[in-house]
Structure formats: C-alpha cells, structure tokens
Design an enzyme around this catalytic site. Sequence first.
Site, mmCIF file in Angstrom:
data_model
loop_
_atom_site.group_PDB
_atom_site.id
_atom_site.type_symbol
_atom_site.label_atom_id
_atom_site.label_comp_id
_atom_site.label_asym_id
_atom_site.label_seq_id
_atom_site.Cartn_x
_atom_site.Cartn_y
_atom_site.Cartn_z
ATOM 1 N N ASN A 12 48.968 -21.736 11.344
ATOM 2 C CA ASN A 12 49.703 -20.615 10.745
ATOM 3 C C ASN A 12 49.999 -20.974 9.289
ATOM 4 O O ASN A 12 50.851 -21.811 9.021
ATOM 5 C CB ASN A 12 51.003 -20.405 11.543
ATOM 6 N N LYS A 14 51.407 -19.181 7.116
ATOM 7 C CA LYS A 14 52.614 -18.513 6.586
ATOM 8 C C LYS A 14 52.296 -17.889 5.221
ATOM 9 O O LYS A 14 51.175 -17.434 5.025
ATOM 10 C CB LYS A 14 53.787 -19.504 6.530
ATOM 11 N N HIS A 97 57.564 -14.528 15.387
ATOM 12 C CA HIS A 97 57.810 -15.844 14.800
ATOM 13 C C HIS A 97 59.280 -15.936 14.379
ATOM 14 O O HIS A 97 59.862 -14.957 13.906
ATOM 15 C CB HIS A 97 56.895 -16.072 13.590
ATOM 16 N N GLU A 99 60.690 -17.090 11.876
ATOM 17 C CA GLU A 99 60.965 -16.710 10.476
ATOM 18 C C GLU A 99 61.072 -15.196 10.334
ATOM 19 O O GLU A 99 61.839 -14.695 9.520
ATOM 20 C CB GLU A 99 59.880 -17.296 9.552
ATOM 21 N N GLU A 166 58.467 -22.655 19.968
ATOM 22 C CA GLU A 166 58.733 -23.324 18.698
ATOM 23 C C GLU A 166 60.242 -23.454 18.493
ATOM 24 O O GLU A 166 60.900 -22.495 18.042
ATOM 25 C CB GLU A 166 58.164 -22.508 17.528
ATOM 26 N N GLY A 172 59.175 -26.979 10.204
ATOM 27 C CA GLY A 172 59.210 -27.354 8.786
ATOM 28 C C GLY A 172 60.242 -28.408 8.447
ATOM 29 O O GLY A 172 60.564 -28.609 7.283
ATOM 30 N N SER A 207 56.633 -28.872 13.368
ATOM 31 C CA SER A 207 56.334 -30.167 12.745
ATOM 32 C C SER A 207 55.243 -30.968 13.471
ATOM 33 O O SER A 207 55.304 -32.204 13.518
ATOM 34 C CB SER A 207 57.603 -31.005 12.600
HETATM 35 P P1 13P Z 1 55.525 -26.476 10.806
HETATM 36 O O1 13P Z 1 54.339 -27.076 11.544
HETATM 37 O O2 13P Z 1 55.334 -26.458 9.325
HETATM 38 O O3 13P Z 1 56.800 -27.086 11.259
HETATM 39 O O4 13P Z 1 55.589 -24.929 11.233
HETATM 40 C C1 13P Z 1 55.539 -24.596 12.576
HETATM 41 C C2 13P Z 1 55.406 -23.143 12.695
HETATM 42 O O5 13P Z 1 56.339 -22.399 12.431
HETATM 43 C C3 13P Z 1 54.118 -22.597 13.113
HETATM 44 O O6 13P Z 1 54.192 -21.245 13.402
#
Ligand code: 13P
Length: 249
Positions: A12, A14, A97, A99, A166, A172, A207
């Site tokens: 992903n 983002k 997601h 976010e 997640e 992150g 992560s």
């Molecule tokens: P990271 O791997 O950067 O922590 O992000 C995970 C994520 O949100 C994937 O959708």
Amino acid sequence: MSGSTRCLIAGNWKMNGLVQDSKDFIAQLRENPAAEHVEIALMPPFTLLHSMSKALSQKGVVLGAQNVYYEDKGAFTGSICPMMLRDAGCHYVILGHSERRSIIGESNAQIRSKLNASWLHGLEPILCIGETLEQREQGVTNHLLAEQLAVLKGAPKDKPLTVAYEPVWAIGTGKTATPEMVVETHAFVHEELQRLGKDCRVLYGGSVNPGNAKELMACKGVEGALVGGASLKADSFMQIVEAAASVAS
Ligand code: 13P
C-alpha cells in the site's frame, strides 16, 4: 500460514509515488520467485494505476486501489467509482483503512456501501480492521474488531474478500504486534469471520519489514501482509515476498 491458501503480500503506497518513482520501482522489481505460494499485489495512488497496470501484470503483480466511492457515476466531484478501477486494471481495493477511518472520518456504514459496490463490479475488497493503543489497553480489542467486521453481516457468500488486521498503533511506528498477540487476534478474527459465513485470508499489517516478515508470516492464522513503508522500494518489498515464500513453501 495455513495449508492450501496462497498467501498475499500487498503493498500500500498510500499518498506516495510520482511517475518517476513508479518507473524506478518497476525497473527494479524482480519476477515473483514463488508464484505458486505467494500472490503479490500493489496499491499505488490513483494517478499511477493505469500507467503501472501492464508492467506490473507482466511481472506477475496484481493491481489494486486504496479506496473507492460507492456510486456508479455522476456528480461526485473528486470521487472514483468501481468501474473506473476495473478500467484501470485493478483487481483489489483497500476498504476501511484506519487512516481513512480516523483522518477522513469514514464510517462502517460507508464501508458497507463500498463493499457492495466493489462486489457488484467485480473488485475484491481488502477490508482493514484494527484497534488503537488506547482500545487495546482498555481490553476492548475484540469487541471493536467484531464491530468493524459486522459490516459483513448478510454479505453474499460467494463474493471474494480478504481481511487485513492492522493494529493502528503498529502502523508507520516501527512497532509490531508480538507473535502471541498476532496469533491470538487472528484466531479471533477467523472465528468471527466464520460466524459471519465469510472466512477468508487474513493479512497482518503494521510496520512489516524485511527483518520481521518471516516471524510474522509464520504466525498461525496469518495468510499474508499489507505493507506500507517497506513496499515503496522494490528491493525491500521483494525481501518480504521471499520471507513469506520461505514460510509458505
Ligand atoms: P506501515 O507498513 O508503513 O506501517 O503501514 C502499514 C499499513 O498501513 C498498510 O496498509
């Protein structure tokens, strides 16, 4: 990783990636070394979907998007509908997601509408669920996950689905859930999915990197990973694919 299911390593991106980044990524991407056991998917931003579609498919990578709107077409300025994603070559779409839930305020009701629209147009949703640190510390993780999974109540049995667990506090941050936490939570998610008649692959996200991928992918009930930061470079992304392959084969 469980038996017969082919696991999925999905990247992903983002809100990252310009045209030059996509060209560099594709130039450095190796062919899937373990296609029998591991499926690879990439979710770049909307602006790169169409231009990356052919080159990715030539390397055995399936294309996905990071979001979709639930209407078919019309006066919805700034939105992208399922048909547009299909047209650009997408098979997957990430829904819910954290976010989008926390920053954009996306609700479970909207996610349910997006699931239906995705299925109607032949997309496979990757439904994201996960608790915040506060929720984990309050001991309400399972309750929250069940609430997020309840969008699947009454969903058609025959439509494709992948779920990604997640934990928000692991996204992150460089912190990952411990293997014990992952095993326990994935067992709960699978149980809940079974109850809803939609048991499917459950990915872990948060992560994931080349250093921890093998341990995480070896956890019972984990059938792949949703990778953020470490998917931006072909090399680290492929190292995660290799780690998954070493556990799956
Ligand atoms: P990271 O791997 O950067 O922590 O992000 C995970 C994520 O949100 C994937 O959708």
